[in-house]
Design a protein around this motif. Sequence first.
Motif, PDB file in Angstrom:
ATOM      1  N   LEU A 104       0.820  -1.212   0.000  1.00 38.36           N
ATOM      2  CA  LEU A 104       0.000   0.000   0.000  1.00 38.36           C
ATOM      3  C   LEU A 104       0.855   1.264   0.000  1.00 38.36           C
ATOM      4  O   LEU A 104       0.470   2.272  -0.605  1.00 38.36           O
ATOM      5  N   PHE A 105       2.030   1.213   0.646  1.00 41.04           N
ATOM      6  CA  PHE A 105       2.922   2.375   0.590  1.00 41.04           C
ATOM      7  C   PHE A 105       3.437   2.579  -0.836  1.00 41.04           C
ATOM      8  O   PHE A 105       3.552   3.711  -1.308  1.00 41.04           O
ATOM      9  N   ILE A 106       3.756   1.479  -1.513  1.00 42.90           N
ATOM     10  CA  ILE A 106       4.213   1.593  -2.903  1.00 42.90           C
ATOM     11  C   ILE A 106       3.096   2.184  -3.757  1.00 42.90           C
ATOM     12  O   ILE A 106       3.314   3.110  -4.546  1.00 42.90           O
ATOM     13  N   ASN A 107       1.887   1.673  -3.560  1.00 42.23           N
ATOM     14  CA  ASN A 107       0.737   2.188  -4.311  1.00 42.23           C
ATOM     15  C   ASN A 107       0.539   3.678  -4.051  1.00 42.23           C
ATOM     16  O   ASN A 107       0.250   4.461  -4.954  1.00 42.23           O
ATOM     17  N   SER A 108       0.734   4.041  -2.785  1.00 43.62           N
ATOM     18  CA  SER A 108       0.542   5.432  -2.398  1.00 43.62           C
ATOM     19  C   SER A 108       1.591   6.336  -3.046  1.00 43.62           C
ATOM     20  O   SER A 108       1.261   7.402  -3.581  1.00 43.62           O
ATOM     21  N   ALA A 109       2.865   5.891  -2.981  1.00 41.92           N
ATOM     22  CA  ALA A 109       3.931   6.699  -3.582  1.00 41.92           C
ATOM     23  C   ALA A 109       3.693   6.829  -5.092  1.00 41.92           C
ATOM     24  O   ALA A 109       3.844   7.918  -5.665  1.00 41.92           O
ATOM     25  N   TRP A 110       3.288   5.747  -5.711  1.00 39.48           N
ATOM     26  CA  TRP A 110       3.002   5.757  -7.150  1.00 39.48           C
ATOM     27  C   TRP A 110       1.860   6.720  -7.462  1.00 39.48           C
ATOM     28  O   TRP A 110       1.937   7.511  -8.409  1.00 39.48           O
ATOM     29  N   SER A 111       0.810   6.700  -6.651  1.00 38.27           N
ATOM     30  CA  SER A 111      -0.316   7.609  -6.867  1.00 38.27           C
ATOM     31  C   SER A 111       0.102   9.059  -6.695  1.00 38.27           C
ATOM     32  O   SER A 111      -0.361   9.937  -7.429  1.00 38.27           O
ATOM     33  N   SER A 112       0.989   9.301  -5.725  1.00 35.67           N
ATOM     34  CA  SER A 112       1.459  10.670  -5.515  1.00 35.67           C
ATOM     35  C   SER A 112       2.249  11.163  -6.723  1.00 35.67           C
ATOM     36  O   SER A 112       2.106  12.312  -7.146  1.00 35.67           O
ATOM     37  N   ILE A 113       3.088  10.276  -7.268  1.00 34.71           N
ATOM     38  CA  ILE A 113       3.843  10.649  -8.472  1.00 34.71           C
ATOM     39  C   ILE A 113       2.866  10.953  -9.608  1.00 34.71           C
ATOM     40  O   ILE A 113       2.992  11.965 -10.309  1.00 34.71           O
ATOM     41  N   GLN A 114       1.864  10.103  -9.759  1.00 36.21           N
ATOM     42  CA  GLN A 114       0.854  10.321 -10.796  1.00 36.21           C
ATOM     43  C   GLN A 114       0.114  11.638 -10.574  1.00 36.21           C
ATOM     44  O   GLN A 114      -0.230  12.345 -11.527  1.00 36.21           O
TER      45      GLN A 114
ATOM     46  N   LEU B  95       1.286  14.360  -9.128  1.00 32.31           N
ATOM     47  CA  LEU B  95       2.150  15.483  -9.513  1.00 32.31           C
ATOM     48  C   LEU B  95       2.249  15.601 -11.033  1.00 32.31           C
ATOM     49  O   LEU B  95       2.378  16.694 -11.571  1.00 32.31           O
ATOM     50  N   ARG B  96       2.189  14.476 -11.714  1.00 34.32           N
ATOM     51  CA  ARG B  96       2.288  14.511 -13.177  1.00 34.32           C
ATOM     52  C   ARG B  96       1.007  15.031 -13.820  1.00 34.32           C
ATOM     53  O   ARG B  96       1.044  15.769 -14.798  1.00 34.32           O
ATOM     54  N   THR B  97      -0.142  14.595 -13.296  1.00 35.71           N
ATOM     55  CA  THR B  97      -1.399  14.876 -13.992  1.00 35.71           C
ATOM     56  C   THR B  97      -2.263  15.943 -13.321  1.00 35.71           C
ATOM     57  O   THR B  97      -3.191  16.449 -13.934  1.00 35.71           O
ATOM     58  N   GLN B  98      -2.005  16.242 -12.025  1.00 35.85           N
ATOM     59  CA  GLN B  98      -2.833  17.165 -11.245  1.00 35.85           C
ATOM     60  C   GLN B  98      -4.276  16.664 -11.112  1.00 35.85           C
ATOM     61  O   GLN B  98      -5.186  17.433 -10.840  1.00 35.85           O
ATOM     62  N   ASN B  99      -4.460  15.387 -11.314  1.00 40.66           N
ATOM     63  CA  ASN B  99      -5.796  14.814 -11.178  1.00 40.66           C
ATOM     64  C   ASN B  99      -6.034  14.455  -9.705  1.00 40.66           C
ATOM     65  O   ASN B  99      -5.308  13.653  -9.123  1.00 40.66           O
ATOM     66  N   ILE B 100      -7.082  15.063  -9.129  1.00 43.68           N
ATOM     67  CA  ILE B 100      -7.312  14.927  -7.687  1.00 43.68           C
ATOM     68  C   ILE B 100      -7.626  13.479  -7.288  1.00 43.68           C
ATOM     69  O   ILE B 100      -7.446  13.089  -6.137  1.00 43.68           O
ATOM     70  N   ALA B 101      -8.052  12.670  -8.254  1.00 42.70           N
ATOM     71  CA  ALA B 101      -8.354  11.265  -7.947  1.00 42.70           C
ATOM     72  C   ALA B 101      -7.113  10.536  -7.433  1.00 42.70           C
ATOM     73  O   ALA B 101      -7.207   9.672  -6.566  1.00 42.70           O
ATOM     74  N   PHE B 102      -5.935  10.916  -7.951  1.00 40.52           N
ATOM     75  CA  PHE B 102      -4.699  10.275  -7.500  1.00 40.52           C
ATOM     76  C   PHE B 102      -4.361  10.688  -6.077  1.00 40.52           C
ATOM     77  O   PHE B 102      -3.790   9.905  -5.312  1.00 40.52           O
ATOM     78  N   ASP B 103      -4.731  11.935  -5.732  1.00 40.03           N
ATOM     79  CA  ASP B 103      -4.499  12.392  -4.363  1.00 40.03           C
ATOM     80  C   ASP B 103      -5.337  11.567  -3.394  1.00 40.03           C
ATOM     81  O   ASP B 103      -4.856  11.166  -2.335  1.00 40.03           O
TER      82      ASP B 103
ATOM     83  N   ARG C 212      -3.037  21.290  -0.841  1.00 45.47           N
ATOM     84  CA  ARG C 212      -2.940  20.097  -0.015  1.00 45.47           C
ATOM     85  C   ARG C 212      -2.460  18.911  -0.850  1.00 45.47           C
ATOM     86  O   ARG C 212      -1.583  18.164  -0.444  1.00 45.47           O
ATOM     87  N   GLY C 213      -3.037  18.789  -2.039  1.00 48.38           N
ATOM     88  CA  GLY C 213      -2.660  17.682  -2.905  1.00 48.38           C
ATOM     89  C   GLY C 213      -1.186  17.730  -3.263  1.00 48.38           C
ATOM     90  O   GLY C 213      -0.484  16.724  -3.143  1.00 48.38           O
ATOM     91  N   ARG C 214      -0.718  18.900  -3.663  1.00 52.44           N
ATOM     92  CA  ARG C 214       0.657  19.006  -4.119  1.00 52.44           C
ATOM     93  C   ARG C 214       1.648  18.793  -2.976  1.00 52.44           C
ATOM     94  O   ARG C 214       2.567  17.998  -3.082  1.00 52.44           O
ATOM     95  N   LEU C 215       1.416  19.521  -1.851  1.00 49.64           N
ATOM     96  CA  LEU C 215       2.358  19.404  -0.732  1.00 49.64           C
ATOM     97  C   LEU C 215       2.390  17.986  -0.178  1.00 49.64           C
ATOM     98  O   LEU C 215       3.450  17.428   0.076  1.00 49.64           O
ATOM     99  N   SER C 216       1.203  17.402  -0.010  1.00 47.10           N
ATOM    100  CA  SER C 216       1.203  16.067   0.601  1.00 47.10           C
ATOM    101  C   SER C 216       1.748  15.020  -0.364  1.00 47.10           C
ATOM    102  O   SER C 216       2.342  14.042   0.082  1.00 47.10           O
ATOM    103  N   ALA C 217       1.594  15.251  -1.668  1.00 44.14           N
ATOM    104  CA  ALA C 217       2.180  14.309  -2.626  1.00 44.14           C
ATOM    105  C   ALA C 217       3.701  14.344  -2.527  1.00 44.14           C
ATOM    106  O   ALA C 217       4.361  13.297  -2.483  1.00 44.14           O
ATOM    107  N   VAL C 218       4.252  15.559  -2.461  1.00 47.31           N
ATOM    108  CA  VAL C 218       5.706  15.682  -2.349  1.00 47.31           C
ATOM    109  C   VAL C 218       6.180  15.049  -1.040  1.00 47.31           C
ATOM    110  O   VAL C 218       7.134  14.264  -1.012  1.00 47.31           O
ATOM    111  N   TYR C 219       5.462  15.367   0.044  1.00 45.57           N
ATOM    112  CA  TYR C 219       5.851  14.809   1.343  1.00 45.57           C
ATOM    113  C   TYR C 219       5.774  13.280   1.324  1.00 45.57           C
ATOM    114  O   TYR C 219       6.628  12.592   1.869  1.00 45.57           O
TER     115      TYR C 219
END
Lengths: 230, 78
Positions: A61-71, A73-81, A146-153
């Motif tokens: 789930l951590f891998i999935n989460s990190a992958w979603s965060s990368i996605q 940042l790439r797409t700005q689609n809130i669904a990934f957040d 929130r989406g951007r900062l927490s994705a980076v974090y």
Amino acid sequence: MSEKYIMRKYSLSWWKILTVILLYYTVIAGFLIPVPRLHILNESIRLNYFHVRMWFTMMLLFINSAWSSIQYLRTQNIAFDDKANESVKVAFFFGALGLITGMFWANATWGAFWTSDPKLNNTAIGLLIYSAYFVLRSSLEDETQRGRLSAVYNIVSFAVFIPLIFILPRMTDSLHPGSGNNPTFRLFDTSHEMKLVIYAAIAGWMLLGWWIYTLFLRLRLLKNAHDEIN
Amino acid sequence: MHMMKSIKLLVLIILTCTSAEVVAQATEKVEMADVLRQEGKIYTVVVGLVIILTALIILLIRVDKRISRLESQEKMKL
């Protein structure tokens, strides 16, 4: 209530049925199939089917989460957040379970609930780093910010977490597998009897974690849709 | 409705099993009860865990079902 007649008939998808079967197998076979007779470990070796699988599920789930965060940042689609957030929640839950079950096992075999073993301390630190993710999220009002900062974090947390639990403990003496002179989870080190359960246990617990994650995510999407209407 | 049926079936199975045990005890064929006390009573633990797992899975499926129902209600609104 008339809507039940319009409703599509509910049926469990195949992988959920598989999860149930694998979990039943793990619990029953995990206790009844013989295990190697080893000193100190005794029957506590059976916790391998449960404790270690918590970490497997957490990592998935951590891998999935990190992958979603990368996605995100790439797409700005809130669904990934949403995906990243719900994934971290469930992963954290399984991590806490792994820590608690590990503490009881350590007390039975190493003689203390908590030792200064690097893997224990580093995992605790790693989970604390992830707990700050929730704090960060709840302190930001604006959705994009929130989406951007927490994705980076989240990505940074993942990048710190991997060396903390996989690399650093292996560079010093640790009581955990893969460190010092201890063998790790390798194909030929594990006894055959245990392998009968281990693989089912890995799949079963991972699928359970994924199931709970999808439930959390679907609830989140429902809440989003509800909030949009109001 | 489907869920209620399966719960009823489960209750029926449990009741049948337990009553079979009572009959077995009455006729002094205590093999069932013996098994649960053999091998350091590990079977007792397994039974306990299976009960907990069953309850958790039923809970999970019910939540899953409820979310599905909410989702289809949401779809109809749109």
